[in-house]
Scaffold this motif. Structure first.
Motif, PDB file in Angstrom:
ATOM      1  N   SER A 306       0.801  -1.177  -0.040  1.00  0.00           N
ATOM      2  CA  SER A 306      -0.028   0.105   0.211  1.00  0.00           C
ATOM      3  C   SER A 306       0.745   1.226  -0.027  1.00  0.00           C
ATOM      4  CB  SER A 306      -0.977  -0.005   1.026  1.00  0.00           C
ATOM      5  OG  SER A 306      -1.783   1.131   1.402  1.00  0.00           O
ATOM      6  N   THR A 307       1.836   1.271   1.000  1.00  0.00           N
ATOM      7  CA  THR A 307       2.600   2.635   1.055  1.00  0.00           C
ATOM      8  C   THR A 307       3.657   2.580  -0.183  1.00  0.00           C
ATOM      9  OG1 THR A 307       4.203   1.293   2.307  1.00  0.00           O
ATOM     10  CG2 THR A 307       2.352   2.685   3.560  1.00  0.00           C
ATOM     11  N   PHE A 308       4.097   1.557  -0.629  1.00  0.00           N
ATOM     12  CA  PHE A 308       5.010   1.979  -1.920  1.00  0.00           C
ATOM     13  C   PHE A 308       4.381   2.254  -3.154  1.00  0.00           C
ATOM     14  CE2 PHE A 308       8.156   0.646  -5.056  1.00  0.00           C
ATOM     15  CZ  PHE A 308       9.281   0.926  -4.252  1.00  0.00           C
ATOM     16  N   LEU A 314       2.431   8.676  -7.086  1.00  0.00           N
ATOM     17  CA  LEU A 314       3.036  10.181  -7.144  1.00  0.00           C
ATOM     18  C   LEU A 314       4.062  10.752  -8.120  1.00  0.00           C
ATOM     19  CD1 LEU A 314       2.484  10.805  -3.314  1.00  0.00           C
ATOM     20  CD2 LEU A 314       0.746  11.190  -4.931  1.00  0.00           C
ATOM     21  N   GLY A 315       4.855   9.660  -8.652  1.00  0.00           N
ATOM     22  CA  GLY A 315       5.979   9.989  -9.788  1.00  0.00           C
ATOM     23  C   GLY A 315       5.630   9.774 -11.102  1.00  0.00           C
ATOM     24  N   ILE A 316       6.420  10.002 -11.851  1.00  0.00           N
ATOM     25  CA  ILE A 316       6.185  10.102 -13.286  1.00  0.00           C
ATOM     26  C   ILE A 316       7.329   9.043 -13.810  1.00  0.00           C
ATOM     27  CG2 ILE A 316       5.117  11.821 -13.859  1.00  0.00           C
ATOM     28  CD1 ILE A 316       7.513  13.373 -14.725  1.00  0.00           C
ATOM     29  N   ASP A 317       6.917   8.111 -14.873  1.00  0.00           N
ATOM     30  CA  ASP A 317       8.071   7.224 -15.290  1.00  0.00           C
ATOM     31  C   ASP A 317       8.752   8.022 -16.397  1.00  0.00           C
ATOM     32  OD1 ASP A 317       6.395   7.170 -17.713  1.00  0.00           O
ATOM     33  OD2 ASP A 317       5.091   5.381 -17.154  1.00  0.00           O
ATOM     34  N   LEU A 318       9.503   7.022 -17.206  1.00  0.00           N
ATOM     35  CA  LEU A 318      10.489   7.484 -18.405  1.00  0.00           C
ATOM     36  C   LEU A 318       9.733   8.041 -19.284  1.00  0.00           C
ATOM     37  CD1 LEU A 318      13.554   4.976 -18.485  1.00  0.00           C
ATOM     38  CD2 LEU A 318      13.616   7.150 -17.506  1.00  0.00           C
ATOM     39  N   ASP A 319       8.477   7.403 -19.638  1.00  0.00           N
ATOM     40  CA  ASP A 319       7.753   8.043 -20.575  1.00  0.00           C
ATOM     41  C   ASP A 319       6.937   9.276 -20.451  1.00  0.00           C
ATOM     42  OD1 ASP A 319       8.538   5.879 -22.177  1.00  0.00           O
ATOM     43  OD2 ASP A 319       7.016   4.542 -21.627  1.00  0.00           O
ATOM     44  N   GLY A 320       7.022   9.905 -19.142  1.00  0.00           N
ATOM     45  CA  GLY A 320       6.246  10.986 -18.584  1.00  0.00           C
ATOM     46  C   GLY A 320       4.818  10.502 -18.085  1.00  0.00           C
ATOM     47  N   ASN A 321       4.402   9.423 -17.986  1.00  0.00           N
ATOM     48  CA  ASN A 321       3.092   8.773 -17.680  1.00  0.00           C
ATOM     49  C   ASN A 321       3.206   8.956 -16.088  1.00  0.00           C
ATOM     50  OD1 ASN A 321       2.042   8.726 -20.197  1.00  0.00           O
ATOM     51  ND2 ASN A 321       3.201   6.874 -20.173  1.00  0.00           N
ATOM     52  N   SER A 322       2.185   9.091 -15.364  1.00  0.00           N
ATOM     53  CA  SER A 322       2.173   8.939 -13.856  1.00  0.00           C
ATOM     54  C   SER A 322       2.227   7.652 -13.604  1.00  0.00           C
ATOM     55  CB  SER A 322       0.570   9.355 -13.454  1.00  0.00           C
ATOM     56  OG  SER A 322       0.518  10.896 -13.695  1.00  0.00           O
ATOM     57  N   GLY A 323       2.852   7.338 -12.375  1.00  0.00           N
ATOM     58  CA  GLY A 323       3.133   5.934 -12.113  1.00  0.00           C
ATOM     59  C   GLY A 323       1.923   5.188 -11.607  1.00  0.00           C
ATOM     60  N   GLY A 324       1.847   3.969 -11.744  1.00  0.00           N
ATOM     61  CA  GLY A 324       0.784   3.182 -11.445  1.00  0.00           C
ATOM     62  C   GLY A 324       1.104   2.247 -10.252  1.00  0.00           C
ATOM     63  N   ASP A 325       0.555   1.343 -10.231  1.00  0.00           N
ATOM     64  CA  ASP A 325       0.774   0.038  -9.027  1.00  0.00           C
ATOM     65  C   ASP A 325       2.103  -0.482  -9.122  1.00  0.00           C
ATOM     66  OD1 ASP A 325      -1.333   0.862  -7.387  1.00  0.00           O
ATOM     67  OD2 ASP A 325      -2.694  -0.688  -8.500  1.00  0.00           O
ATOM     68  N   PHE A 326       2.995  -0.454  -8.241  1.00  0.00           N
ATOM     69  CA  PHE A 326       4.364  -1.317  -8.344  1.00  0.00           C
ATOM     70  C   PHE A 326       4.043  -2.680  -7.947  1.00  0.00           C
ATOM     71  CE2 PHE A 326       8.356  -2.802  -7.143  1.00  0.00           C
ATOM     72  CZ  PHE A 326       9.338  -2.402  -8.096  1.00  0.00           C
ATOM     73  N   PHE A 327       3.316  -2.835  -6.794  1.00  0.00           N
ATOM     74  CA  PHE A 327       2.742  -4.093  -6.611  1.00  0.00           C
ATOM     75  C   PHE A 327       1.126  -4.405  -6.677  1.00  0.00           C
ATOM     76  CE2 PHE A 327       6.559  -3.190  -3.656  1.00  0.00           C
ATOM     77  CZ  PHE A 327       7.356  -4.006  -3.913  1.00  0.00           C
ATOM     78  N   GLN A 328       0.964  -5.661  -6.761  1.00  0.00           N
ATOM     79  CA  GLN A 328      -0.508  -5.945  -6.900  1.00  0.00           C
ATOM     80  C   GLN A 328      -1.224  -5.691  -5.690  1.00  0.00           C
ATOM     81  OE1 GLN A 328      -2.060  -6.650  -9.396  1.00  0.00           O
ATOM     82  NE2 GLN A 328      -0.660  -8.015 -10.893  1.00  0.00           N
ATOM     83  N   PRO A 329      -2.197  -4.836  -5.737  1.00  0.00           N
ATOM     84  CA  PRO A 329      -3.031  -4.101  -4.579  1.00  0.00           C
ATOM     85  C   PRO A 329      -3.701  -5.409  -3.894  1.00  0.00           C
ATOM     86  CG  PRO A 329      -3.677  -2.912  -6.427  1.00  0.00           C
ATOM     87  CD  PRO A 329      -2.819  -3.953  -6.949  1.00  0.00           C
TER      88      PRO A 329
END
Length: 638
Positions: A306-308, A314-329
């Motif tokens: 959840s916290t990660f 809140l960040g953006i990736d190399l393509d300039g897109n907003s970050g999604g889920d890094f881990f499966q919720p």
């Protein structure tokens, strides 16, 4: 003359029984549970002759069993305690060894994962570092799954132990009930004489039973014994034995419970009434060590996910897109009791993973309202719902029936469900969506520090936000920064007293300003376009390693894991120390019992010689009587 023959004959018969009893003792010197026996003599009633009472010999009054009920009960109690702590130590030490092992525990791989996060922070635009990070994330997921597999394996062993132990208890119960019948029958046929060997055998069966579960007994007037186990559950009453059975937990089929058949074939759960011995220890291990460890590991998995994810988004990736889920919720689970008759359903939502406690909950409808009970501390609250407790929101819908219940487990299954959602290294959101900087032409030393984004719903910014220092921003002589590009200014800032740093919070982001600006100096906040080399967000992700995110901000991920390991280790050590103590007490109680009931070969050999000599003397009485009788006959013939 006849009286002398009777005296000699009674002596021979009595001493023969004594010799038989002594031989029986010697033969059973190595028989477990055997109690030494002794022939007790008593004089026969005297006969009146010539105004005097003349003795008429001896008889064996009884074959006494040398036995101390208190000492036997003490051995039984110590046997139960020793067996329980031995089993608890065996199981706990295995869990302790797994969690605390550097090659099998979670701590090393968790540290390696955050080390990989830091490597990306050092070189945020590099794909190799990002690829290594994904590999370490998969390794972290694999370690969670490995721990989950071992926890399930231990749980399966617990189930197997319960099933095997229940079978042994049922067998012993049937044997004790059968011995009760034999003892009652034998006692009745003999007119009250107790069958010592059957009593020993029954006590031995009770001692065996005590290894599996705590035992208390009550002796009936007819010699039968009633047996209660655990917290008073009847097992044997006279010649009747109860038969327990194993059943699956209605909420969790992976956990075996113990039941007893009632009227109509219904099975009543009696698990909570059983304690002591190896069975009680297995149940205590599951409820007090294994399940809490699984819940705490699940809490770490849910909290990390959840916290990660929250920070990554809140960040953006190399393509300039907003970050999604890094881990499966991960989500909480709720299970309906199969006996529910209403149409109600329950939902459990994790609203704040940082407030989770790892506790499980039971939600039950009492006929008028819902009652939510914490299964760890038994605290409860009631009402119509929804309920907010421990980072959860628990609500019910539909029409319940009285007695309907649900089990809510926020973290129990999370360890096995932990998984990586990100698949491409380019999708890792290392950069912050905003950036802040000084204008190069500034004459003062003011700077923006501690820049962080808390909400991306208002991003990207419509334009650049400029903060311009004005000594009279909030009125004559009241300095601050005029703000353009968004609403919210001016910002009060007095370099004379606040140059060490002052924090500000605007819509969706926050920052602090330090230093001494000059009039007209500008600080700029703008969208982080083409920020492939920016590490603003990944630095915040890396800081999560030491940040106290879990359990209402009291522990970090690694501290939570260390606490889990320490808790298991403490319980293991307590069981080990208690086992050592119980071994000493058991040895002492066995020695005390044997000092009373045990067979001493030296003593029995001495008794055998004494009885042999007495037997020879009694035989001499017969010989003397015979000689006297022959002399009398010879005198008559003359």
């Amino acid at each position: 003359m006849a009286n002398i023959f009777n005296i000699g004959t009674s002596a021979l018969l009595s001493l023969q029984q004594s010799i038989n009893t002594t031989g029986h003792n010697i033969a059973n010197v190595n028989t477990d549970g055997y109690s030494r026996q002794r022939a007790d003599f008593d004089t026969l009633p005297p006969q009146l002759s010539g105004g005097n009472y003349i003795g008429s010999g001896v008889t064996v009054d009884s074959i006494e069993r040398i036995y101390d009920q208190f000492l036997v009960s003490e051995v039984r109690t110590r046997t139960s305690s020793h067996s329980g702590f031995d089993t608890l130590y065996q199981l706990s030490s295995r869990l302790d060894g797994m969690l605390g092992n550097d090659n099998a525990g979670l701590a090393p791989v968790l540290g390696e994962f955050f080390s990989a996060v830091q490597d990306v922070a050092n070189n945020p635009g590099s794909l190799p570092e990002r690829q290594v990070l994904l590999g370490q994330a998969e390794a972290l997921a694999d370690r969670f799954h490995y721990l989950d597999s071992n926890l399930r394996s231990l749980n399966s062993e617990v189930n197997a132990r319960i099933e095997g132990t229940v079978g042994e208890i049922n067998s012993l119960a049937a044997s004790i009930a059968s011995l009760n019948k034999q003892i009652v029958s034998a006692t009745g046929q003999s007119g009250g004489t107790v069958p010592n060997d059957l009593l020993d055998k029954r006590d031995q069966q009770l001692s065996q039973l005590a290894k599996y579960v705590g035992v208390t007994t009550v002796t009936q007037s007819d010699g039968a014994i009633n047996v209660m186990i655990g917290k008073g559950q009847a097992l044997v009453v006279g010649g009747n034995a109860e038969s327990f059975q194993t059943v699956s937990n209605p909420f969790d089929s992976t956990q075996t419970m113990i039941g007893i058949s009632g009227a109509g074939g219904n099975v009543s759960d009696i698990t909570r009434f059983l304690s002591g011995g190896s069975l009680g220890a297995v149940l205590d291990f599951r409820e007090g060590v294994l399940n809490p460890a699984a819940n705490q590991l699940g809490l770490i998995a849910v909290g990390l996910t959840s916290t990660f994810n929250e920070q990554h988004q809140l960040g953006i990736d190399l393509d300039g897109n907003s970050g999604g889920d890094f881990f499966q919720p991960l989500t909480a689970t709720s299970t309906e009791h199969p006996a529910n008759t209403g149409s109600a359903s329950v939902s459990a939502t994790i609203t704040d993973a940082t407030a989770l406690t790892g506790d499980d909950y039971n939600l039950r409808f009492d006929g008028s309202q819902w009652v939510l009970t914490n299964l760890t501390n038994n605290s409860s609250q009631s009402g119509t719902g929804p309920f907010s407790v421990g980072g959860l929101t628990i609500g019910a819908a539909g029409i319940p029936a009285s007695g309907d219940s649900f089990l809510i487990q926020p973290t129990r299954l999370a360890v096995g469900q932990f998984a990586v959602a990100l698949s491409r290294p380019e999708d890792f959101a290392a950069a912050s969506p905003l950036r802040a900087q000084q204008v190069l032409s500034n004459e003062g030393s003011a700077d923006i520090a501690g820049f962080s984004v808390s909400d991306t719903s208002g991003l990207p910014l419509a334009g650049t936000v400029t903060l311009t220092f004005n000594p009279d921003a909030l009125g004559a002589g009241v300095p601050g920064f005029d703000m353009s590009g968004m609403a919210g200014g001016p910002l009060a800032y007095n370099p004379a007293t606040e140059s060490a740093g002052k924090s500000f919070s605007l819509a969706g982001f926050g920052f602090s300003i330090d230093g001494v600006p000059q009039a007209g100096d500008e600080l700029v906040i703008e969208n982080n376009t083409n920020g492939t080399g920016d590490n603003g967000n990944v630095l915040n992700l890396a800081s999560l390693q030491i940040s106290r995110e879990l359990m209402n901000g009291t522990v970090s991920y690694q501290e939570a894991y260390a606490s889990t390991v320490a808790d298991v280790a403490v319980k293991t050590r307590q069981a080990e120390k208690a086992l050592g103590t119980e071994q000493v007490l058991l040895d002492q109680s066995v020695a005390a019992r044997e000092s009373v009931s045990g067979v001493n070969l030296d003593e029995e050999a001495a008794n055998l010689i004494r009885y042999q000599q007495a037997y020879q003397a009694a035989a001499q009485i017969i010989a003397v009587a015979d000689e006297l009788f022959q002399t009398l006959l010879s005198s008559v013939r003359r």
